[in-house]
Enzyme design. Structure first.
Site, mmCIF file in Angstrom:
data_model
loop_
_atom_site.group_PDB
_atom_site.id
_atom_site.type_symbol
_atom_site.label_atom_id
_atom_site.label_comp_id
_atom_site.label_asym_id
_atom_site.label_seq_id
_atom_site.Cartn_x
_atom_site.Cartn_y
_atom_site.Cartn_z
ATOM 1 N N ASP A 87 46.547 44.503 37.805
ATOM 2 C CA ASP A 87 45.538 44.704 36.762
ATOM 3 C C ASP A 87 44.463 43.626 36.771
ATOM 4 O O ASP A 87 43.913 43.264 35.724
ATOM 5 C CB ASP A 87 46.214 44.778 35.372
ATOM 6 C CG ASP A 87 47.310 45.826 35.344
ATOM 7 O OD1 ASP A 87 47.107 46.888 35.948
ATOM 8 O OD2 ASP A 87 48.358 45.575 34.733
ATOM 9 N N LYS A 133 40.999 45.532 40.337
ATOM 10 C CA LYS A 133 40.792 46.017 41.714
ATOM 11 C C LYS A 133 39.936 47.283 41.733
ATOM 12 O O LYS A 133 39.087 47.456 42.589
ATOM 13 C CB LYS A 133 42.158 46.308 42.374
ATOM 14 C CG LYS A 133 43.046 45.077 42.497
ATOM 15 C CD LYS A 133 44.402 45.413 43.070
ATOM 16 C CE LYS A 133 45.293 46.203 42.148
ATOM 17 N NZ LYS A 133 45.761 45.474 40.956
ATOM 18 N N LYS A 136 37.607 48.271 39.611
ATOM 19 C CA LYS A 136 36.188 47.975 39.388
ATOM 20 C C LYS A 136 35.578 47.365 40.655
ATOM 21 O O LYS A 136 34.448 47.703 41.034
ATOM 22 C CB LYS A 136 36.005 47.023 38.208
ATOM 23 C CG LYS A 136 34.537 46.751 37.922
ATOM 24 C CD LYS A 136 34.298 45.548 37.042
ATOM 25 C CE LYS A 136 32.928 44.982 37.334
ATOM 26 N NZ LYS A 136 32.655 43.716 36.682
ATOM 27 N N GLY A 186 47.326 51.720 37.877
ATOM 28 C CA GLY A 186 46.383 52.236 36.894
ATOM 29 C C GLY A 186 45.101 51.437 37.011
ATOM 30 O O GLY A 186 45.109 50.222 36.832
ATOM 31 N N HIS A 187 44.033 52.106 37.392
ATOM 32 C CA HIS A 187 42.753 51.411 37.561
ATOM 33 C C HIS A 187 41.750 52.018 36.598
ATOM 34 O O HIS A 187 41.482 53.211 36.653
ATOM 35 C CB HIS A 187 42.217 51.581 38.988
ATOM 36 C CG HIS A 187 43.219 51.243 40.051
ATOM 37 N ND1 HIS A 187 43.806 50.007 40.145
ATOM 38 C CD2 HIS A 187 43.725 51.979 41.065
ATOM 39 C CE1 HIS A 187 44.639 49.989 41.173
ATOM 40 N NE2 HIS A 187 44.614 51.178 41.747
ATOM 41 N N GLN A 216 49.075 47.432 42.847
ATOM 42 C CA GLN A 216 49.894 46.297 42.407
ATOM 43 C C GLN A 216 49.296 44.983 42.927
ATOM 44 O O GLN A 216 48.090 44.901 43.030
ATOM 45 C CB GLN A 216 51.365 46.454 42.842
ATOM 46 C CG GLN A 216 52.066 47.628 42.171
ATOM 47 C CD GLN A 216 51.651 48.973 42.719
ATOM 48 O OE1 GLN A 216 51.713 49.198 43.915
ATOM 49 N NE2 GLN A 216 51.218 49.862 41.860
HETATM 50 P P1 GDP Z 1 43.400 47.187 38.448
HETATM 51 O O1 GDP Z 1 44.734 47.832 38.269
HETATM 52 O O2 GDP Z 1 43.482 45.927 39.233
HETATM 53 O O3 GDP Z 1 42.358 48.128 38.977
HETATM 54 O O4 GDP Z 1 42.933 46.726 37.001
HETATM 55 P P2 GDP Z 1 43.019 47.588 35.623
HETATM 56 O O5 GDP Z 1 41.958 48.629 35.650
HETATM 57 O O6 GDP Z 1 44.421 47.999 35.357
HETATM 58 O O7 GDP Z 1 42.702 46.458 34.558
HETATM 59 C C1 GDP Z 1 41.494 45.756 34.583
HETATM 60 C C2 GDP Z 1 40.712 46.066 33.278
HETATM 61 O O8 GDP Z 1 39.693 45.107 33.127
HETATM 62 C C3 GDP Z 1 40.024 47.409 33.294
HETATM 63 O O9 GDP Z 1 40.035 47.919 31.996
HETATM 64 C C4 GDP Z 1 38.591 47.083 33.736
HETATM 65 O O10 GDP Z 1 37.626 47.989 33.229
HETATM 66 C C5 GDP Z 1 38.415 45.731 33.123
HETATM 67 N N1 GDP Z 1 37.547 44.804 33.855
HETATM 68 C C6 GDP Z 1 37.422 44.626 35.206
HETATM 69 N N2 GDP Z 1 36.605 43.588 35.486
HETATM 70 C C7 GDP Z 1 36.219 43.088 34.275
HETATM 71 C C8 GDP Z 1 35.397 41.969 33.889
HETATM 72 O O11 GDP Z 1 34.875 41.224 34.706
HETATM 73 N N3 GDP Z 1 35.265 41.771 32.530
HETATM 74 C C9 GDP Z 1 35.843 42.572 31.590
HETATM 75 N N4 GDP Z 1 35.652 42.289 30.313
HETATM 76 N N5 GDP Z 1 36.619 43.618 31.946
HETATM 77 C C10 GDP Z 1 36.808 43.852 33.247
HETATM 78 P P1 IMO Z 2 47.952 48.088 39.354
HETATM 79 O O1 IMO Z 2 47.674 48.718 40.692
HETATM 80 C C1 IMO Z 2 50.771 45.861 36.843
HETATM 81 C C2 IMO Z 2 55.040 46.505 37.635
HETATM 82 C C3 IMO Z 2 55.851 47.214 36.575
HETATM 83 C C4 IMO Z 2 57.214 46.571 36.792
HETATM 84 C C5 IMO Z 2 57.263 46.399 38.306
HETATM 85 C C6 IMO Z 2 58.028 47.508 39.030
HETATM 86 O O2 IMO Z 2 47.343 48.806 38.204
HETATM 87 O O3 IMO Z 2 47.664 46.628 39.374
HETATM 88 P P2 IMO Z 2 57.464 50.054 39.574
HETATM 89 O O4 IMO Z 2 57.219 51.210 38.645
HETATM 90 O O5 IMO Z 2 56.360 49.756 40.524
HETATM 91 O O6 IMO Z 2 58.808 50.145 40.259
HETATM 92 O O7 IMO Z 2 57.597 48.780 38.575
HETATM 93 O O8 IMO Z 2 55.917 46.398 38.750
HETATM 94 N N1 IMO Z 2 53.836 47.249 38.089
HETATM 95 C C7 IMO Z 2 52.586 46.919 37.764
HETATM 96 N N2 IMO Z 2 52.113 45.948 36.946
HETATM 97 N N3 IMO Z 2 49.900 46.650 37.527
HETATM 98 C C8 IMO Z 2 50.361 47.604 38.370
HETATM 99 O O9 IMO Z 2 49.545 48.317 39.171
HETATM 100 C C9 IMO Z 2 51.750 47.799 38.493
HETATM 101 N N4 IMO Z 2 52.531 48.649 39.201
HETATM 102 C C10 IMO Z 2 53.800 48.293 38.958
HETATM 103 O O10 IMO Z 2 55.343 46.963 35.285
HETATM 104 O O11 IMO Z 2 57.238 45.289 36.234
HETATM 105 MG MG MG Z 3 46.017 48.404 36.733
#
Ligand code: GDP
Ligand code: IMO
Ligand code: MG
Length: 427
Positions: free
Chosen positions: A13, A16, A18, A40-41, A223
Site C-alpha cells: 500500500d 504502487k 498511482k 488493492g490499488h 504486495q
Molecule cells: P498500492 O497497493 O501500493 O497501489 O497502494 P494503495 O492504493 O493500496 O494505497 C495507497 C493510497 O494512497 C491510495 O489511496 C492512493 O490514492 C493514495 N496515494 C498514493 N500516493 C499518494 C500521495 O502522494 N499522497 C496522498 N495523500 N495519497 C497518495
Molecule cells: P498491495 O498490492 C498490504 C498482507 C495481508 C496479510 C499477508 C498475507 O495492495 O500492496 P495473503 O492474503 O496475501 O495471504 O495475506 O499479506 N497483504 C497485503 N498487505 N497490501 C497488500 O497488497 C497485501 N496483500 C497481502 O494483510 O498480512
Molecule cells: Mg494496496
C-alpha cells in the site's frame, strides 16, 4: 528495451498503483508478476476513483497492454467481475492478456484460507482470505490448476480429482467441513472458459518479442518486499515473491533485460495483518497518520497499522531489490506534525543494528532508534518541484534519501494523478 520493475519497499500500500498510472503512456506493457486479488490499488483520476485488485494498474491507460503474468494466481470470478466493473465505467479492457501458465484460485483455496486462519487462532497471519496462500501451496505441491488446463476438460478433471483427494481429507477430517465434488469444482471453472480462451497467451514470448521491438515493459509487483515469502517477515508474509527476482520468474523476462528497479516507499510506514512492525505507533500520532493518510485497506477495509518511516527497511529493500530509484509517496500526509521521527537503527537487547537482524526472534524485539526532524505546516499538495517544498519538507526528503544512498526520483504530494514532483523521469 527497456524493462522496468516497480515494486513496494515496505509492507504494501505504498502507492504502487498511482506510480504505475503516473507512467501512463510512457510504457507499452504493464505486467503483474505476483500475487492475485489480495492486492488493492487505488487510483484517482480527476473525480474518478478506481480500486484495482487483479488487473494491472496500466489497464487505465488506453495505449497500454495489461498482462497477467505466469507468477500470478487468478480467481476467474474476480477477474471477470473486475473487467465488467471497469467496462461499465467506460474503461476498455480488451487488450488484456493472461499467461497460460498462471495458476487458478478455486473455491477450495478460499475455503482453506479462511478456515485455516480460524484454526491458527492468535497465531493467524491476518490474510486477505482470498485463497492466495493455498493456491500457491498447490502450485508448489504440483497439484495446481493452470489457465491452460481449462482448455482440456479431461486434464482439468484429472487435476481437480488429484487436488480434491487431498483437500477433502483436510476439509472433512481436520476442518469438519463438507467434502467438495469434482463435478461442482470443474463446472465452476468451466463457466469461464469461453471468456478466458481469447485472453490466454504465451506471455513470456510476447514480452520478450516486445522488448526486442523496443517497447517499454513495466513489471508491476503486488504486495511488497517485507511481505515476500523469502525475504519478508516470515511467516507474516504473503505466499509469493514481490521482490525484484520475482519479476523475472513471474513474467518469464530474464534478469539481464531489466534496466531499472523502482521501489515505492511511503514517507511513513503502514502494515495490514499480523506480524512485527518496529515503528508502529499505538498512540495519537498513529491515529493521526491513519486519518490524514486515509489508511484503510482497499481490499478488506481493515484499518492499517501506522508508524514512522523506517530507514533500516528502506536500506534492506534497496539491497534485496537492487533499487535504482525510490518514489517517496504521501509526503503531504506528514504536514502538520511538529516533529517527525525517522527510525535509523534498532536496539535489540544491549546491541544496536543498522541492518535487518538475522533472526525473527531478534526482529520481534527490535526497538527503533529515532532521529527527529522538524515538521512543516504549509500545504504542499500543489508543489511540483523540490524547490516548491517548504525548507523542512525538503530537508526531510534529503535526509531519508541520504539514508539509503539511492536517489528519490519522484515525491508524491497527493492522491491525484498529477500530484507528484518528478525529479528524474522513471522511463
Ligand atoms: P498500492 O497497493 O501500493 O497501489 O497502494 P494503495 O492504493 O493500496 O494505497 C495507497 C493510497 O494512497 C491510495 O489511496 C492512493 O490514492 C493514495 N496515494 C498514493 N500516493 C499518494 C500521495 O502522494 N499522497 C496522498 N495523500 N495519497 C497518495
Ligand atoms: P498491495 O498490492 C498490504 C498482507 C495481508 C496479510 C499477508 C498475507 O495492495 O500492496 P495473503 O492474503 O496475501 O495471504 O495475506 O499479506 N497483504 C497485503 N498487505 N497490501 C497488500 O497488497 C497485501 N496483500 C497481502 O494483510 O498480512
Ligand atoms: Mg494496496
Amino acid at each position: 528495451m527497456p524493462a522496468i520493475v516497480l515494486l513496494g519497499a515496505q509492507w504494501g500500500d505504498e502507492g504502487k498503483g498511482k506510480a504505475t498510472d503516473l507512467l501512463g503512456e510512457q510504457v507499452d506493457y504493464v505486467v503483474k508478476y505476483n500475487g492475485g486479488n489480495n492486492a488493492g490499488h487505488t487510483i484517482v483520476i480527476g473525480d474518478e476513483k478506481y480500486a484495482l485488485h487483479l488487473l494491472p494498474a496500466g489497464v487505465l491507460t488506453p495505449s497500454v497492454t495489461p498482462v497477467i503474468g505466469n507468477g500470478v494466481v487468478v480467481d476467474l470470478g474476480v477477474l471477470f467481475g473486475e473487467i465488467d466493473g471497469l467496462e461499465a465505467r467506460g474503461v476498455d479492457t480488451s487488450r488484456l492478456v493472461v499467461s497460460a501458465n498462471a495458476h487458478i484460485i478455486t473455491g477450495y483455496h478460499t475455503t482453506v484460507d479462511k478456515v485455516g486462519e480460524r484454526f491458527l487462532g492468535d497465531a493467524k497471519i491476518g490474510t486477505t482470505g482470498r485463497g492466495i496462500g493455498p493456491a500457491y501451496a498447490d502450485k508448489m505441491s504440483r497439484i495446481g490448476v493452470r489457465a491452460q488446463d481449462l482448455f482440456d476438460e479431461k486434464i482439468l478433471r484429472q487435476k481437480v480429482e488429484g487436488a480434491l483427494e487431498q483437500k477433502n481429507q483436510l476439509l472433512v477430517k481436520a476442518y469438519n467441513r463438507k467434502a467438495l465434488s469434482v463435478d461442482a469444482v470443474v463446472d465452476d471453472l468451466l463457466v469461464h472458459v469461453d471468456r478466458l480462451r481469447p485472453l490466454v497467451a504465451d506471455t513470456s514470448l510476447l514480452l520478450t518479442k516486445a522488448l526486442d521491438d523496443g517497447k517499454v515493459v513495466l513489471l508491476e509487483g503486488g504486495q511488497a518486499t517485507m511481505l515476500d515469502v523469502d525475504h519478508g517477515t516470515y511467516p507474516f508474509v504473503t505466499s509469493s515473491n514481490p521482490t525484484a527476482g520475482g519479476a523475472c520468474t513471474g513474467s518469464g523476462i530474464p534478469p539481464t533485460r531489466i534496466d531499472r528497479v523502482v521501489a515505492i516507499v511511503k514517507a511513513y510506514t503502514t502494515r495490514v495483518g499480523s506480524g512485527p512492525f518496529p515503528t508502529e505507533l499505538l498512540d495519537v500520532d498513529g491515529e493521526r497518520l491513519r486519518e490524514q493518510g486515509a489508511e484503510f485497506g482497499t481490499t478488506t477495509g481493515r484499518p492499517r497499522r501506522c508508524g514512522w518511516y523506517d530507514a533500516v527497511i528502506a536500506r534492506y529493500s534497496a539491497r534485496i531489490n537492487g533499487v535504482t530509484d525510490f518514489v517517496l509517496t504521501k509526503l503531504d500526509v506528514l504536514t502538520g506534525f511538529e516533529r517527525i521521527p525517522v527510525c535509523v537503527g534498532y536496539r535489540i537487547g544491549d546491541k544496536t543494528y543498522d541492518e535487518m537482524p538475522m533472526t525473527q526472534t531478534e526482529f520481534h524485539h527490535a526497538e527503533p532508534v529515532y532521529e527527529e526532524f522538524p515538521g512543516w505546516d504549509e500545504d504542499i499538495s500543489a508543489a511540483r518541484s523540490i524547490e516548491d517544498l517548504p525548507k523542512n519538507a525538503r530537508r526531510y526528503v534529503e535526509a531519508v534519501e541520504a539514508m539509503t544512498s539511492v536517489p528519490i526520483s519522484v515525491v508524491g504530494v497527493g492522491a491525484e494523478r498529477d500530484a507528484s514532483i518528478v525529479v528524474r523521469s522513471l522511463v
